[in-house]
Design a protein around this motif. Structure first.
Motif, PDB file in Angstrom:
ATOM      1  N   ILE A 172      27.511  21.245   6.506  1.00  0.00           N
ATOM      2  CA  ILE A 172      27.048  21.967   7.408  1.00  0.00           C
ATOM      3  C   ILE A 172      25.481  22.556   6.760  1.00  0.00           C
ATOM      4  CG2 ILE A 172      27.431  24.386   8.510  1.00  0.00           C
ATOM      5  CD1 ILE A 172      30.183  23.535   8.773  1.00  0.00           C
ATOM      6  N   VAL A 173      25.825  23.244   5.627  1.00  0.00           N
ATOM      7  CA  VAL A 173      24.545  23.694   4.891  1.00  0.00           C
ATOM      8  C   VAL A 173      23.293  22.454   5.009  1.00  0.00           C
ATOM      9  CG1 VAL A 173      23.630  24.648   2.866  1.00  0.00           C
ATOM     10  CG2 VAL A 173      25.960  25.330   3.555  1.00  0.00           C
ATOM     11  N   LEU A 174      23.638  21.445   4.562  1.00  0.00           N
ATOM     12  CA  LEU A 174      22.636  20.324   4.568  1.00  0.00           C
ATOM     13  C   LEU A 174      22.002  20.407   6.193  1.00  0.00           C
ATOM     14  CD1 LEU A 174      24.024  17.755   2.061  1.00  0.00           C
ATOM     15  CD2 LEU A 174      22.055  19.370   2.025  1.00  0.00           C
ATOM     16  N   ASN A 175      23.031  20.241   7.265  1.00  0.00           N
ATOM     17  CA  ASN A 175      22.359  20.021   8.486  1.00  0.00           C
ATOM     18  C   ASN A 175      21.805  21.229   8.745  1.00  0.00           C
ATOM     19  OD1 ASN A 175      22.442  19.522  11.054  1.00  0.00           O
ATOM     20  ND2 ASN A 175      24.589  19.335  11.507  1.00  0.00           N
ATOM     21  N   VAL A 176      22.035  22.509   8.635  1.00  0.00           N
ATOM     22  CA  VAL A 176      21.205  23.676   8.988  1.00  0.00           C
ATOM     23  C   VAL A 176      20.050  23.458   8.301  1.00  0.00           C
ATOM     24  CG1 VAL A 176      21.177  26.185   8.862  1.00  0.00           C
ATOM     25  CG2 VAL A 176      23.203  25.033   9.666  1.00  0.00           C
ATOM     26  N   GLN A 178      18.248  20.871   6.935  1.00  0.00           N
ATOM     27  CA  GLN A 178      17.226  20.066   7.528  1.00  0.00           C
ATOM     28  C   GLN A 178      16.627  20.539   8.992  1.00  0.00           C
ATOM     29  OE1 GLN A 178      19.744  16.500   7.901  1.00  0.00           O
ATOM     30  NE2 GLN A 178      19.769  16.134   5.731  1.00  0.00           N
ATOM     31  N   SER A 179      17.396  21.175  10.093  1.00  0.00           N
ATOM     32  CA  SER A 179      17.293  21.473  11.094  1.00  0.00           C
ATOM     33  C   SER A 179      16.135  22.759  10.800  1.00  0.00           C
ATOM     34  CB  SER A 179      18.426  22.069  11.988  1.00  0.00           C
ATOM     35  OG  SER A 179      19.210  21.141  12.264  1.00  0.00           O
ATOM     36  N   ILE A 180      16.372  23.395  10.082  1.00  0.00           N
ATOM     37  CA  ILE A 180      15.258  24.788  10.070  1.00  0.00           C
ATOM     38  C   ILE A 180      14.151  24.065   9.077  1.00  0.00           C
ATOM     39  CG2 ILE A 180      14.822  26.826   8.340  1.00  0.00           C
ATOM     40  CD1 ILE A 180      17.736  27.561   8.464  1.00  0.00           C
ATOM     41  N   SER A 181      13.958  23.092   8.362  1.00  0.00           N
ATOM     42  CA  SER A 181      12.871  22.350   7.944  1.00  0.00           C
ATOM     43  C   SER A 181      12.130  21.867   9.112  1.00  0.00           C
ATOM     44  CB  SER A 181      13.113  21.351   6.970  1.00  0.00           C
ATOM     45  OG  SER A 181      13.731  20.304   7.359  1.00  0.00           O
ATOM     46  N   GLY A 274       8.164  16.701  20.396  1.00  0.00           N
ATOM     47  CA  GLY A 274       9.078  15.574  20.525  1.00  0.00           C
ATOM     48  C   GLY A 274       8.868  14.754  19.101  1.00  0.00           C
ATOM     49  N   ASP A 275       7.586  14.491  18.742  1.00  0.00           N
ATOM     50  CA  ASP A 275       7.303  13.659  17.764  1.00  0.00           C
ATOM     51  C   ASP A 275       7.965  14.097  16.478  1.00  0.00           C
ATOM     52  OD1 ASP A 275       6.294  11.822  19.450  1.00  0.00           O
ATOM     53  OD2 ASP A 275       4.258  12.115  19.267  1.00  0.00           O
ATOM     54  N   ARG A 276       7.457  15.360  16.193  1.00  0.00           N
ATOM     55  CA  ARG A 276       7.840  15.919  14.811  1.00  0.00           C
ATOM     56  C   ARG A 276       9.371  16.363  14.649  1.00  0.00           C
ATOM     57  NH1 ARG A 276       3.727  18.359  11.982  1.00  0.00           N
ATOM     58  NH2 ARG A 276       1.822  17.011  12.081  1.00  0.00           N
ATOM     59  N   LEU A 277       9.866  17.003  15.713  1.00  0.00           N
ATOM     60  CA  LEU A 277      11.298  17.245  15.649  1.00  0.00           C
ATOM     61  C   LEU A 277      12.222  15.929  15.929  1.00  0.00           C
ATOM     62  CD1 LEU A 277      11.547  20.268  17.667  1.00  0.00           C
ATOM     63  CD2 LEU A 277      11.037  20.152  15.364  1.00  0.00           C
ATOM     64  N   LEU A 308      18.704  20.223  17.562  1.00  0.00           N
ATOM     65  CA  LEU A 308      18.856  19.536  16.376  1.00  0.00           C
ATOM     66  C   LEU A 308      20.235  19.567  15.524  1.00  0.00           C
ATOM     67  CD1 LEU A 308      15.605  21.195  14.941  1.00  0.00           C
ATOM     68  CD2 LEU A 308      15.805  18.793  15.671  1.00  0.00           C
ATOM     69  N   LEU A 309      20.898  20.624  15.689  1.00  0.00           N
ATOM     70  CA  LEU A 309      22.121  20.665  15.199  1.00  0.00           C
ATOM     71  C   LEU A 309      23.130  19.632  15.888  1.00  0.00           C
ATOM     72  CD1 LEU A 309      22.545  24.625  14.428  1.00  0.00           C
ATOM     73  CD2 LEU A 309      22.241  22.689  12.707  1.00  0.00           C
ATOM     74  N   ALA A 310      22.988  19.887  17.356  1.00  0.00           N
ATOM     75  CA  ALA A 310      23.816  19.025  18.001  1.00  0.00           C
ATOM     76  C   ALA A 310      23.507  17.440  17.780  1.00  0.00           C
ATOM     77  CB  ALA A 310      23.699  19.250  19.816  1.00  0.00           C
ATOM     78  N   LYS A 311      22.277  17.040  17.726  1.00  0.00           N
ATOM     79  CA  LYS A 311      21.812  15.724  17.605  1.00  0.00           C
ATOM     80  C   LYS A 311      22.529  15.191  16.021  1.00  0.00           C
ATOM     81  CE  LYS A 311      18.153  12.830  16.173  1.00  0.00           C
ATOM     82  NZ  LYS A 311      16.509  12.688  15.563  1.00  0.00           N
ATOM     83  N   ASN A 312      22.484  16.116  15.134  1.00  0.00           N
ATOM     84  CA  ASN A 312      23.037  15.759  13.811  1.00  0.00           C
ATOM     85  C   ASN A 312      24.609  15.528  13.903  1.00  0.00           C
ATOM     86  OD1 ASN A 312      20.642  15.734  12.618  1.00  0.00           O
ATOM     87  ND2 ASN A 312      20.801  17.925  11.779  1.00  0.00           N
ATOM     88  N   ILE A 313      25.230  16.345  14.753  1.00  0.00           N
ATOM     89  CA  ILE A 313      26.840  16.152  14.822  1.00  0.00           C
ATOM     90  C   ILE A 313      26.935  14.756  15.683  1.00  0.00           C
ATOM     91  CG2 ILE A 313      28.644  17.055  16.144  1.00  0.00           C
ATOM     92  CD1 ILE A 313      27.525  19.811  15.862  1.00  0.00           C
TER      93      ILE A 313
END
Length: 323
Positions: A172-176, A178-181, A274-277, A308-313
């Protein structure tokens, strides 16, 4: 049964968490946005001062002091020049502006069947002044608290990260993280788009011979980052000013310029985000739009963050199914 709907359950839980946190921040923690902006601006300064002082405390203190001095200089420059522009171009046409204002009030009075109406008095209401003073005092307090919070975040950043690793599961920490970056990239995109809009506005103002084009373009660029506010605050007075002076060609040109700048910004924003995220441009645009509608400025962060978090899930769940 639960395994079959586990992905949907995780997404719903994530949605609830993001909505709840956004609601709490919007209503009960006003310094949050100041903290985010100040941190993003102070972090590069801290890296520079850290090489010089080799101390996290000193580098954090110097970065916040220098940042606030720079912000003060910028605000002082803009406000001082705005007063000069007001005195130079508005006061000399004060009679025309007053006449236009009275004609407008008479038109509104007649349309509302209120021949003796005191609309002018209702516009400047004591309650509005009180609300403005209250909002200003709250903003100052929030800004001071944000500076203090940013100092401690810069000093204890590694300890804060370690705390999250202890309290939350590593994935979860890694997911968050990556999303914050990726959201930091979003901030960079917004600044780039604001700069592009500033350049467009500057050349447009030069073409239409708007007074002090560089100063007004800078103000438009700063306002362009803010939702709900935006460059319309500058364009409307300019359009009305030129209508009063009967410069109808310039007034219509400014309307067209504003529309073109907004269209270009929306197209570029959708494409770059769209490209960067690494998400579909339409999804990026919708996440920001819905987030802003629900939570105001906070939604610029919470909307894309949820996507972003939903995509990672979804991706992690898909990968587990294939392994």
């Amino acid at each position: 049964m639960l395994k079959e709907y586990s992905k949907l359950i995780q997404l719903l839980i994530l949605l609830f968490v993001v909505v709840f946190i956004s609601f709490v921040i919007k209503n009960y923690f006003n310094p949050f946005l100041y903290i985010v902006v100040l941190y993003l601006l102070a972090k590069p300064l801290q890296k520079f001062f850290l090489k010089v002082t080799n101390s996290f405390k000193l580098s954090a203190a110097f970065s916040i002091i220098v940042l606030n001095l720079l912000l003060f200089v910028v605000v002082f420059y803009l406000s001082n020049n705005i007063i000069v522009v007001f005195q130079k171009y508005v006061l000399i046409n004060i009679d025309k502006l007053r006449s236009f204002y009275n004609d407008f009030l008479n038109l509104v009075t007649v349309s509302n069947n209120n021949p003796g109406g005191h609309i002018g008095n209702s516009i400047i209401d004591g309650s509005i002044i009180k609300k403005g003073a209250l909002y200003t005092s709250e903003s100052i307090v929030s800004y001071v608290i944000a500076n203090i919070c940013v100092y401690f975040v810069l000093v204890d950043e590694f300890m804060i990260r370690r705390l999250f690793y202890v309290l939350l599961p590593k994935n979860i920490v890694l997911n968050v993280g990556q999303s914050i970056s990726k959201l930091k990239k979003l901030a960079v995109i917004e600044v780039m788009l604001a700069l592009f809009s500033t350049v467009e506005t500057f050349f447009g103002f030069i073409f239409f011979k708007v007074p002090e084009p560089f100063l007004l373009a800078l103000i438009c660029g700063a306002l362009d980052i803010l939702p709900y506010v935006g460059t319309i605050i500058v364009f409307i007075p300019l359009i009305i000013y030129n209508i009063v002076l009967k410069e109808y060609f310039i007034a219509i040109g400014l309307v067209i310029l504003y529309i073109l700048i907004q269209i270009n910004r929306e197209i570029l924003e959708t494409k770059f985000i769209g490209d960067r995220l690494d998400i579909h441009p339409i999804l990026a645009l919708l996440s920001i739009y819905i987030g802003v509608k629900l939570f105001g400025v906070i939604g610029i962060i919470s909307g894309p963050l949820y996507v972003l978090l939903a995509k990672n899930i979804i991706i992690s769940s898909t990968q587990e199914e294939f392994t």
